[in-house]
Design a protein around this motif. Structure first.
Motif, PDB file in Angstrom:
ATOM      1  N   TYR A   1       0.860  -1.182   0.000  1.00 36.62           N
ATOM      2  CA  TYR A   1       0.000   0.000   0.000  1.00 36.62           C
ATOM      3  C   TYR A   1       0.898   1.234   0.000  1.00 36.62           C
ATOM      4  O   TYR A   1       1.791   1.382   0.855  1.00 36.62           O
ATOM      5  N   ALA A   2       0.684   2.136  -0.962  1.00 33.55           N
ATOM      6  CA  ALA A   2       1.504   3.341  -1.091  1.00 33.55           C
ATOM      7  C   ALA A   2       0.637   4.576  -0.991  1.00 33.55           C
ATOM      8  O   ALA A   2      -0.420   4.662  -1.626  1.00 33.55           O
ATOM      9  N   GLY A   3       1.067   5.546  -0.207  1.00 37.18           N
ATOM     10  CA  GLY A   3       0.343   6.805  -0.066  1.00 37.18           C
ATOM     11  C   GLY A   3       1.303   7.959   0.122  1.00 37.18           C
ATOM     12  O   GLY A   3       2.502   7.773   0.314  1.00 37.18           O
ATOM     13  N   SER A   4       0.761   9.171   0.053  1.00 34.52           N
ATOM     14  CA  SER A   4       1.577  10.371   0.244  1.00 34.52           C
ATOM     15  C   SER A   4       0.663  11.522   0.617  1.00 34.52           C
ATOM     16  O   SER A   4      -0.557  11.375   0.706  1.00 34.52           O
ATOM     17  N   LEU A   5       1.278  12.699   0.797  1.00 33.00           N
ATOM     18  CA  LEU A   5       0.544  13.914   1.147  1.00 33.00           C
ATOM     19  C   LEU A   5       0.305  14.817  -0.057  1.00 33.00           C
ATOM     20  O   LEU A   5      -0.228  15.917   0.106  1.00 33.00           O
ATOM     21  N   SER A   6       0.688  14.396  -1.260  1.00 34.42           N
ATOM     22  CA  SER A   6       0.703  15.315  -2.395  1.00 34.42           C
ATOM     23  C   SER A   6      -0.680  15.824  -2.774  1.00 34.42           C
ATOM     24  O   SER A   6      -0.806  16.945  -3.275  1.00 34.42           O
ATOM     25  N   LYS A   7      -1.726  15.040  -2.547  1.00 32.18           N
ATOM     26  CA  LYS A   7      -3.085  15.494  -2.855  1.00 32.18           C
ATOM     27  C   LYS A   7      -3.817  15.966  -1.607  1.00 32.18           C
ATOM     28  O   LYS A   7      -4.554  16.942  -1.642  1.00 32.18           O
ATOM     29  N   SER A   8      -3.636  15.269  -0.492  1.00 32.55           N
ATOM     30  CA  SER A   8      -4.417  15.578   0.700  1.00 32.55           C
ATOM     31  C   SER A   8      -3.923  16.813   1.435  1.00 32.55           C
ATOM     32  O   SER A   8      -4.706  17.504   2.089  1.00 32.55           O
ATOM     33  N   LEU A   9      -2.639  17.133   1.331  1.00 28.68           N
ATOM     34  CA  LEU A   9      -2.080  18.269   2.068  1.00 28.68           C
ATOM     35  C   LEU A   9      -1.331  19.204   1.137  1.00 28.68           C
ATOM     36  O   LEU A   9      -1.786  20.311   0.864  1.00 28.68           O
ATOM     37  N   SER A  10      -0.194  18.767   0.616  1.00 28.13           N
ATOM     38  CA  SER A  10       0.576  19.602  -0.304  1.00 28.13           C
ATOM     39  C   SER A  10       1.728  18.790  -0.876  1.00 28.13           C
ATOM     40  O   SER A  10       2.389  18.053  -0.138  1.00 28.13           O
ATOM     41  N   PRO A  11       2.015  18.931  -2.180  1.00 28.50           N
ATOM     42  CA  PRO A  11       3.204  18.281  -2.732  1.00 28.50           C
ATOM     43  C   PRO A  11       4.493  18.880  -2.201  1.00 28.50           C
ATOM     44  O   PRO A  11       5.564  18.302  -2.394  1.00 28.50           O
ATOM     45  N   ALA A  12       4.413  20.043  -1.543  1.00 26.22           N
ATOM     46  CA  ALA A  12       5.610  20.660  -0.978  1.00 26.22           C
ATOM     47  C   ALA A  12       6.119  19.907   0.246  1.00 26.22           C
ATOM     48  O   ALA A  12       7.297  20.018   0.592  1.00 26.22           O
ATOM     49  N   VAL A  13       5.241  19.146   0.908  1.00 26.93           N
ATOM     50  CA  VAL A  13       5.661  18.337   2.055  1.00 26.93           C
ATOM     51  C   VAL A  13       6.044  16.974   1.494  1.00 26.93           C
ATOM     52  O   VAL A  13       5.197  16.133   1.235  1.00 26.93           O
ATOM     53  N   ARG A  14       7.314  16.754   1.309  1.00 23.40           N
ATOM     54  CA  ARG A  14       7.794  15.576   0.594  1.00 23.40           C
ATOM     55  C   ARG A  14       7.819  14.364   1.514  1.00 23.40           C
ATOM     56  O   ARG A  14       8.866  13.890   1.933  1.00 23.40           O
ATOM     57  N   LEU A  15       6.634  13.841   1.816  1.00 21.83           N
ATOM     58  CA  LEU A  15       6.521  12.660   2.658  1.00 21.83           C
ATOM     59  C   LEU A  15       5.531  11.682   2.048  1.00 21.83           C
ATOM     60  O   LEU A  15       4.446  12.074   1.591  1.00 21.83           O
ATOM     61  N   GLY A  16       5.898  10.429   2.032  1.00 21.90           N
ATOM     62  CA  GLY A  16       5.029   9.360   1.600  1.00 21.90           C
ATOM     63  C   GLY A  16       5.340   8.122   2.412  1.00 21.90           C
ATOM     64  O   GLY A  16       6.199   8.141   3.311  1.00 21.90           O
ATOM     65  N   TRP A  17       4.657   7.014   2.104  1.00 23.40           N
ATOM     66  CA  TRP A  17       4.863   5.797   2.889  1.00 23.40           C
ATOM     67  C   TRP A  17       4.547   4.574   2.063  1.00 23.40           C
ATOM     68  O   TRP A  17       3.706   4.596   1.159  1.00 23.40           O
ATOM     69  N   LEU A  18       5.247   3.502   2.367  1.00 29.28           N
ATOM     70  CA  LEU A  18       4.982   2.185   1.825  1.00 29.28           C
ATOM     71  C   LEU A  18       4.618   1.276   2.987  1.00 29.28           C
ATOM     72  O   LEU A  18       5.356   1.207   3.971  1.00 29.28           O
ATOM     73  N   VAL A  19       3.490   0.581   2.872  1.00 33.03           N
ATOM     74  CA  VAL A  19       3.114  -0.446   3.828  1.00 33.03           C
ATOM     75  C   VAL A  19       3.441  -1.774   3.168  1.00 33.03           C
ATOM     76  O   VAL A  19       2.828  -2.140   2.154  1.00 33.03           O
TER      77      VAL A  19
END
Length: 497
Positions: A332-350
């Motif tokens: 499962y892969a997600g990030s903050l690029s749509k929900s918060l901002s692409p400027a916050v370069r954080l994502g995650w792999l489960v």
């Protein structure tokens, strides 16, 4: 109601920046009622529009203006950010916030009326698969997909979380760190993803990365060469797989998502957007979700689930993650690029258990790791409830914009279908065969920046590309959104008749 909405402001107050060159003295007439951010932003727009604030005028620091007007600092900071996003102000580090040159004509209304949307003839099409981005200086409305509203970033709440996280951070957080990510963030993500997306995981199976693209590069470096990919997807992601030597096998997509009965036998990895197929907007049928998982089990394969905008559902119940069906065969892969901002370069792999160590080894040198301080801030932002509040607020805002877009097109161009609108930040305006390039050319002439649907069709796909416009509706400033929708409707109407 927040303090920004209730702080009173005296009428006829003057904002004076401290020190020489600190900014302009302002006399602003603020009504006693209404949200402070809203009335301040409107007063500043009027001051620019009337010429009382000339182009290039340096604005007072928001703290000074807040003190002089008796407003909360966040209200002034948010009003400044809103006017920067709309083009009234500019902000540069070291130069402060200034009135944009020509703002009285370019931000409030076009300097010259927009040319009528005249369709280009099929004999002079735009270059295939090229976004309809006007030449420099011609862009008036950004309707490119994938962009959240930059003016809506929750500066105050994020700043509070960042300060609190910094104050409470253990000393070891300022050392080299852990390539898996801060334990505080992994714990917060495990709880949030379980609650909000139906993901089955613990902190030990989460690896923090700097966004989905970073995670995809890591996985592509580890997996066998043959990947099944949806025939519609982001060309940037296709490029990442190509660079890793992956051999792609496009899977057909219809109104019910990927055709999981068409997964090639040689594939051992499947890249999937099941909750909201990108960019067509289809939701993967429950039977196809189960079929994909059964395929992965039977072939010892892996599904990579890109949940790029899973938080934004409007007309249906949220769709849980496919990962919840089989955590041992789905990443499962997600990030903050749509929900918060692409400027916050954080994502995650489960990750499944056996992949955690491999991904950590692939991350390599720590220069590619995500900032520990940003990770700590995000952990606090999630745990204090600010992330949930932001997502709920943006869900309402984006739904309202989606409705305005759909209603305008239904009213002015009822013969076209607008699809993929039950979720996400973009819609697809379906077009008759042979008209997409004419529509892109007309959009470019009208100052609209957007993409054609065919640009997202995989070059190796066997099925012909469908035609349409992929319209992002989240990014335009609120003051300009109505004009953007009207221009789009005019373009589509001119092309389809």
């Amino acid at each position: 109601m927040t303090s920004d909405d209730t702080d009173a402001a005296p009428r006829g107050s003057t904002g004076t920046a401290p020190g020489p060159g600190g900014g302009a003295d302002l006399h602003l007439e603020l009504p006693p009622h209404g949200a402070r951010r809203t009335v301040l932003a409107q007063a500043l727009r009027e001051a620019v529009r009337s010429g009382r604030l000339a182009g290039g005028t340096r604005m007072p620091p928001y703290r000074a203006l807040a003190a002089d007007l008796g407003l909360a600092r966040n209200a002034v900071a948010d009003a400044y950010a809103e006017l920067v996003a709309e083009g009234w102000f500019t902000a540069r580090q070291g130069s402060g916030t200034r009135v944009a040159e020509g703002a009285a004509t370019t931000a409030g209304q076009p300097a010259t009326p927009a040319a009528p949307a005249t369709p280009a003839t099929p004999a002079t099409p735009a270059t295939p698969a090229t976004p309809a981005t006007p030449a420099p200086g011609g862009l008036r409305h950004d309707l490119l997909q994938g962009k959240p509203d930059p003016a809506a970033f929750p500066r105050g709440a994020w700043s509070t979380s960042a300060r609190r996280a910094l104050a409470q951070a253990p000393t070891e957080a300022f050392g080299p760190g852990d390539p898996q990510g801060r334990p505080e963030l992994r714990r917060a993500l495990a709880a949030y993803l379980s609650r909000a997306r139906g993901v089955r995981t613990g902190p030990e199976n989460i690896v923090v990365c700097s966004g989905f693209a970073n995670g995809l590069r890591l996985l592509a470096s580890l997996r066998p060469r043959d990947w099944a990919v949806e025939e519609y997807g982001l060309p940037f992601h296709h490029g990442i797989l190509d660079a890793a030597g992956v051999r792609p096998h496009p899977v057909p997509v219809d109104e019910d998502g990927a055709r999981t009965d068409h997964i090639p036998a040689r594939a051992r990895t499947l890249l999937l957007t099941p909750a909201h197929q990108f960019p067509t907007g289809a939701r993967l049928l429950p039977a196809r979700r189960a079929e994909a998982v059964e395929w992965a089990r039977a072939t010892s394969a892996l599904i990579v689930e890109d949940d790029y905008d899973g938080e934004f559902r409007y007309d249906r119940k949220p769709v849980g993650a496919v990962q919840g069906l089989d955590p041992g065969h789905v990443v499962y892969a997600g990030s903050l690029s749509k929900s918060l901002s692409p400027a916050v370069r954080l994502g995650w792999l489960v990750l499944p258990d056996d992949l955690v160590g491999q991904v950590l080894a692939a991350k390599g040198q720590r220069e590619s790791w995500a900032s520990a301080l940003d990770q700590l801030a995000l952990a606090d932002f999630i745990e204090c409830g600010a992330y949930d509040r932001h997502v709920r607020r943006m869900r309402q805002r984006y739904r309202a914009r989606r409705d305005r877009l759909a209603e305008a097109l239904a009213s002015r161009v009822p013969q076209v279908r607008v699809t993929g609108i039950s979720a996400g930040l973009h819609a697809v305006v379906e077009l008759p065969p042979g008209t997409e390039q004419a529509a892109l050319a007309a959009a470019r002439a009208a100052g609209l920046s957007l993409d054609g649907l065919s640009a997202y069709h995989h070059p190796s796909a066997r099925t012909p590309a469908r035609e349409g416009l992929v319209v992002g509706y989240a990014a335009p400033p609120e003051a300009a959104f109505g004009r953007a929708v009207a221009a789009l409707a005019g373009v589509v109407r001119g092309v389809v008749g």
